[in-house]
Every structure is written in C-alpha cells, then in structure tokens.
Design a protein around this motif. Sequence first.
Motif, mmCIF file in Angstrom:
data_model
loop_
_atom_site.group_PDB
_atom_site.id
_atom_site.type_symbol
_atom_site.label_atom_id
_atom_site.label_comp_id
_atom_site.label_asym_id
_atom_site.label_seq_id
_atom_site.Cartn_x
_atom_site.Cartn_y
_atom_site.Cartn_z
ATOM 1 N N PRO A 230 2.860 -5.624 2.691
ATOM 2 C CA PRO A 230 3.074 -4.224 3.103
ATOM 3 C C PRO A 230 4.541 -3.823 3.178
ATOM 4 C CG PRO A 230 1.433 -5.281 4.493
ATOM 5 C CD PRO A 230 2.034 -6.363 3.653
ATOM 6 N N GLU A 231 5.433 -4.812 3.326
ATOM 7 C CA GLU A 231 6.861 -4.510 3.413
ATOM 8 C C GLU A 231 7.556 -4.555 2.049
ATOM 9 O OE1 GLU A 231 8.018 -3.515 6.287
ATOM 10 O OE2 GLU A 231 6.187 -4.042 7.387
ATOM 11 N N ARG A 232 6.797 -4.744 0.996
ATOM 12 C CA ARG A 232 7.396 -4.985 -0.314
ATOM 13 C C ARG A 232 8.034 -3.733 -0.910
ATOM 14 N NH1 ARG A 232 9.017 -9.296 -1.273
ATOM 15 N NH2 ARG A 232 7.022 -10.320 -0.830
ATOM 16 N N VAL A 233 7.422 -2.554 -0.678
ATOM 17 C CA VAL A 233 7.844 -1.335 -1.375
ATOM 18 C C VAL A 233 8.160 -0.230 -0.377
ATOM 19 C CG1 VAL A 233 7.109 0.493 -2.961
ATOM 20 C CG2 VAL A 233 6.506 -1.894 -3.438
ATOM 21 N N LEU A 234 9.279 0.457 -0.607
ATOM 22 C CA LEU A 234 9.605 1.704 0.072
ATOM 23 C C LEU A 234 9.707 2.790 -0.988
ATOM 24 C CD1 LEU A 234 12.456 0.944 2.660
ATOM 25 C CD2 LEU A 234 10.180 1.791 3.188
ATOM 26 N N ILE A 235 9.106 3.951 -0.721
ATOM 27 C CA ILE A 235 9.228 5.079 -1.639
ATOM 28 C C ILE A 235 10.060 6.172 -0.990
ATOM 29 C CG2 ILE A 235 7.079 4.607 -2.873
ATOM 30 C CD1 ILE A 235 5.783 6.864 -1.204
#
Length: 391
Positions: A230-235
């Motif tokens: 869940p912490e892999r991607v920031l948009i």
Amino acid sequence: MVFPERFSDLPAATWPRLRALLDVPTEASETINMTIGEPRHAFPAFVGDILADNLAGFGRYPANHGTDALLDAIGGFLKRRYDLDVPNDQILALNGTREGLYNAAMALCREEKHGQPVILTPNPFYQVYAVAALSVGAEPIYVPATQETGHLPDFKSLPSEILDRTAIAYACSPANPQGAVADADYWRDLIALAEKHDFMIFADECYSEIYRESPPTGALEIAMQMGADPERVLIFHSLSKRSNLPGLRSGFCAGGAGSIARMRNLRAFAGAPLPEPLQAVAAAAWHDDDHVVENRALYHQKYNVADEVFGNIKGYNSPQAGFFLWLPVVDGEEAAVRLWQEKGVRVLPGAYLSHDANGENPGKHYIRVAMVAPKEELQRGLFLIRDCLYG
C-alpha cells in the motif's frame, strides 16, 4: 545564500535561460507566446460565488491536511475516475502539486540504501524532480524518455545495482512535454520492478484529465489491482489543468496511510496549507465533472488543428494527452531564436527541459509548444512555426 555543491548538477532555471536566449529584437508586428503551460480556458463559473460565500475563512488558520469537505470531494473524484475507495487519511490536500512532488521526497526518501540513495527521473523532466533529489542528498539518475522508448522512461533497462539503490522513481503520465501515456502494462511493469527492488513510485498525473479518447490509466489504480504494498505508490493531481485554475494552487496526493502521515507531519512544520475559502472552491471543482468535459472538448479541437498543420511533417508525433507539442527540429535553441526573430513566436527549446547524460541531451532536437491559447491564436502560431521551420 550559497547553494550546496551538489546543486551544481542542476540545469539552469528554465525561464531566465529562455529570456536570455530571446533577448533579441523580432521583425514581427504581432507576438505569440507558446512557451508556458498556463491554461487559458475559462475556469468554472461557480468559482466566484463559492469564494464570496466563504470569505470569513480568511480569518482562520486553514486546516493543515485539508478540510473534510475537500478530502471528501477528492475521494469522490478518485472513486468516479478510477473506482478507488481512498479514505481521507490517505489523502493530503496540496498547495499546488509542485509542493507535494518536492515535499514527498523530503518526507519519504531514505537517508541510505546500499549507500547513497538514488532518485530516478524521466529525461526530459519537470525540474522539481531533480531539485527534490538533490535536496535530500540522493543521486539523481536521468532516464531517457525518447522516441525509441515511446517517450516514456524505460526503467527496466537500468542496471540492478542502480535499481537496488533506488529509493524513489518519478513517473509522469500523461508525459510533459511529449504527451505520451503510460498504459496498464507499463504501470504493472514499473510497480513490479518497484516491488522487486523496494522503491517508491511518485506518479505525477497532473494532465490526466486532458486526453483524446480513453482516460489515462492511473498508477494507484493498477497498484491496488495488483495487491502491491500500500505504500508503494503516491499519485499527484492538480486543478491547474483539469479546471483551468493554475492560480488557485490546489492539488492533492494520495497513497499509503503511512506515507501520507509522514507528509502531513512535515506539512505541520514546513508547509503552507491552502486557505479555507480556496479549499471550498477546490472542493466544488473536484465534485463537478461537467466543466472538465467542456474543457477537454476545447483541447480536442486543438489536437485536430495541430494534426492538420503538422500531420505531414516527418517525425511529428500527435500527442495522446496533455496540451504540449514536442516538435522535432535540428537544434532547439536555434529554432527558438529563429522563430522569435522572424515570426514573433516564442517556444521553449527542448534542451531546457532535459539533462545532459552520456554526452547527449534528449531534448536538444525538439521544441515544446504549449497549446493553451484560444483556437484562432493557436492556429496562427502553429502555421507560423510550420512555415518558418518546415516550409
């Protein structure tokens, strides 16, 4: 103030460099500025009324993370657009996405990862990516995004020793300046690579609502489908392009609860939250899709104009999304000076958006043209470019 030595690796600031280049007279009686990507379509009609109704909010310190109304509105947009269920504690309202793209690195970049951490950036790129990397003491690696790679960076081609040191990879889709769009397979490959080598992806999706036919796929959308960390991607998203509100300075980032919590903590000490009346305007803009459809229709007309003018030019790539043309030339600086002197048209040399790597600059043989002017003005400018450079 003296910048640290590491900032010597940073390209010169774009706009002072351009002003110096074009500090020569023009023969044209009319000038047309096609350099900066500042939207010029009308912003939503409701903006003034909502702002007036919320003026009392200027008398209060604004909510640090974003008001509940704004976070709810952003969550609603993410549900409608990407079918994502993102709770409010996984969203941070931004004072423009530039703030978020920079501060995310400040809050989340590791201090060490097999030695000095690496931050990957497309090349060409938005300069805040490189500034963020240098600010946190990471090594910026500029990954070419060229015709051969579909104008998107080929992160998979990097050596394992670089990927193992990577803390963050910036990815921009739709791409500025080329207008290329990362499809679902591209995001799956990048997310899988990030899972394998344990780095984060900062997905700059500011141009996601300006496209030709199919809405661009979102990075967080694919990450959740894959069941990635869940912490892999920031948009990162913005109202500047979607709603023609660049002066509102309103955007957001969304991702893992832990990442957002660390960014919120940094914001509490070093950030500048959006004033509450402006948050009210932003909430209304994220709630409403009708004005976005109207805005996109205007860009469809401009895509058609560009295709009509340049369709027969060798090397012309019609953009899939966004509002820039990335036009091939022999030399970007020479083309920009010639256009200004002979036709009164200002464009941006592609090299000013790129970094020299391995003795080459991937933007050297391009100019970037912003398609933000009204249709008639745009058409005049494009014909002048064609007649001057390709006639």
